[in-house]
Design a protein around this motif. Structure first.
Motif, PDB file in Angstrom:
ATOM      1  N   UNK A  81     136.895  39.742 -60.488  1.00 16.68           N
ATOM      2  CA  UNK A  81     135.952  40.589 -61.204  1.00 16.68           C
ATOM      3  C   UNK A  81     134.784  40.950 -60.286  1.00 16.68           C
ATOM      4  N   UNK A  82     134.288  39.968 -59.537  1.00 13.66           N
ATOM      5  CA  UNK A  82     133.172  40.234 -58.629  1.00 13.66           C
ATOM      6  C   UNK A  82     133.589  41.144 -57.481  1.00 13.66           C
ATOM      7  N   UNK A  83     134.775  40.934 -56.929  1.00  7.01           N
ATOM      8  CA  UNK A  83     135.220  41.778 -55.817  1.00  7.01           C
ATOM      9  C   UNK A  83     135.409  43.223 -56.268  1.00  7.01           C
ATOM     10  N   UNK A  84     135.884  43.429 -57.482  1.00  9.64           N
ATOM     11  CA  UNK A  84     135.990  44.789 -57.992  1.00  9.64           C
ATOM     12  C   UNK A  84     134.619  45.421 -58.178  1.00  9.64           C
ATOM     13  N   UNK A  85     133.696  44.668 -58.772  1.00  6.39           N
ATOM     14  CA  UNK A  85     132.368  45.223 -59.058  1.00  6.39           C
ATOM     15  C   UNK A  85     131.587  45.507 -57.784  1.00  6.39           C
ATOM     16  N   UNK A 126     144.816  41.628 -65.568  1.00  3.72           N
ATOM     17  CA  UNK A 126     144.550  43.068 -65.412  1.00  3.72           C
ATOM     18  C   UNK A 126     143.581  43.312 -64.258  1.00  3.72           C
ATOM     19  N   UNK A 127     142.499  42.514 -64.191  1.00  5.40           N
ATOM     20  CA  UNK A 127     141.545  42.667 -63.102  1.00  5.40           C
ATOM     21  C   UNK A 127     142.198  42.390 -61.752  1.00  5.40           C
ATOM     22  N   UNK A 128     143.003  41.342 -61.697  1.00  7.05           N
ATOM     23  CA  UNK A 128     143.704  41.002 -60.459  1.00  7.05           C
ATOM     24  C   UNK A 128     144.645  42.137 -60.053  1.00  7.05           C
ATOM     25  N   UNK A 129     145.337  42.726 -61.024  1.00  2.80           N
ATOM     26  CA  UNK A 129     146.304  43.792 -60.721  1.00  2.80           C
ATOM     27  C   UNK A 129     145.592  45.019 -60.144  1.00  2.80           C
ATOM     28  N   UNK A 130     144.497  45.434 -60.777  1.00  2.00           N
ATOM     29  CA  UNK A 130     143.779  46.618 -60.299  1.00  2.00           C
ATOM     30  C   UNK A 130     143.238  46.376 -58.900  1.00  2.00           C
TER      31      UNK A 130
END
Length: 261
Positions: A81-85, A126-130
């Motif tokens: 989640x943090x890496x995406x944000x 879902x977060x991991x997949x994206x």
């Protein structure tokens, strides 16, 4: 030490900080027996017939009692989640929140037709997949046993969950919703005839994103405005003199000119 922890905590991006904190506090409340999982799980009858609407949110916040499974899910949730944000959603908090809402709504709709009680693990997948699809060339290492590229990570996690004796329906739901978002956001708009279908509502941008500066705004330099004090100060003095009934020295007639007259 407390001050250092507070500084580190406040450096976590806002959405990641809010979601992980809510998950930890919910689990702590269950462990301390302030609430029970029966008050949190997803139940369409209780939601729509008895209007217990909080279950639409709380079923994404509880990952089970404290233990290995909880720590495993928290680590992956916080990390990706943090890496995406901080990565592809950097400076786009409203778009990140919209992805949360999009994924949550799809999983809730699926939960209406399946006996799923808690959807937090699916949301993590879902977060991991994206993230994995947006970083396809990153090399991963799973517990020092497997080496693979990032797009295989969700499937490795699903296999690990299967080894632990868990149902893979939750993992498949997370992968499916993650793929739908990735396709609509990253794939379809770049295809011939494709267009962007997922548009973040303006109200989310107004709440979470800072207003953009007008690119056409070009303030004049001080030299063209007469400087910060020059002009403005002299004009103020001249107005003050005129208001007091006094003439400015340059406006007084010359004495020789008066004698000639």
């Amino acid at each position: 030490m407390a001050q250092s922890f507070t500084q580190e905590y406040l450096q976590i991006p806002a959405v990641t900080r809010a979601y992980t904190t809510a998950c930890v506090l919910t689990t702590a409340a269950v462990q301390l027996e302030f609430i029970t999982p029966f008050q949190l799980y997803f139940n369409p009858d209780l939601i729509f017939k008895r209007y217990q609407l909080w279950r639409l949110i709380t079923n994404f916040l509880f990952f089970g009692p404290l233990g290995f499974s909880f720590l495993f899910n928290m680590i992956f949730l916080y990390r990706y989640c943090r890496m995406l944000e901080e990565g592809s959603f950097r400076g786009r908090t409203a778009d990140f929140v919209f992805m949360f809402l999009f994924g949550g709504v799809l999983m809730t709709l699926f939960g209406l037709f399946a006996s799923l009680f808690f959807l937090g693990q699916a949301f993590t997948i879902m977060l991991v997949y994206v993230w994995s699809r947006r970083n396809p060339y990153v090399r991963m290492n799973f517990f020092g046993l497997l080496n693979f590229q990032a797009p295989f990570l969700p499937w490795v996690l699903m296999g690990f969950s299967l080894l632990l004796g868990n149902s893979i329906v939750i993992d498949l739901l997370g992968i499916g919703v993650g793929h739908i978002y990735f396709f609509l956001e990253d794939v379809f708009p770049n295809q011939p005839g494709g267009k962007k279908l997922l548009v973040t509502p303006g109200i989310l941008k107004a709440i979470f994103d800072a207003p953009e500066e007008d690119p056409n705004y070009n303030p004049l330099p001080e030299e063209q405005l007469g400087g910060p004090t020059q002009g403005a100060g002299e004009e103020g003095e001249q107005r003050a003199d005129n208001a007091g009934g006094q003439e400015h020295p340059q406006d007084q007639p010359d004495q020789n000119e008066q004698q000639q007259r």
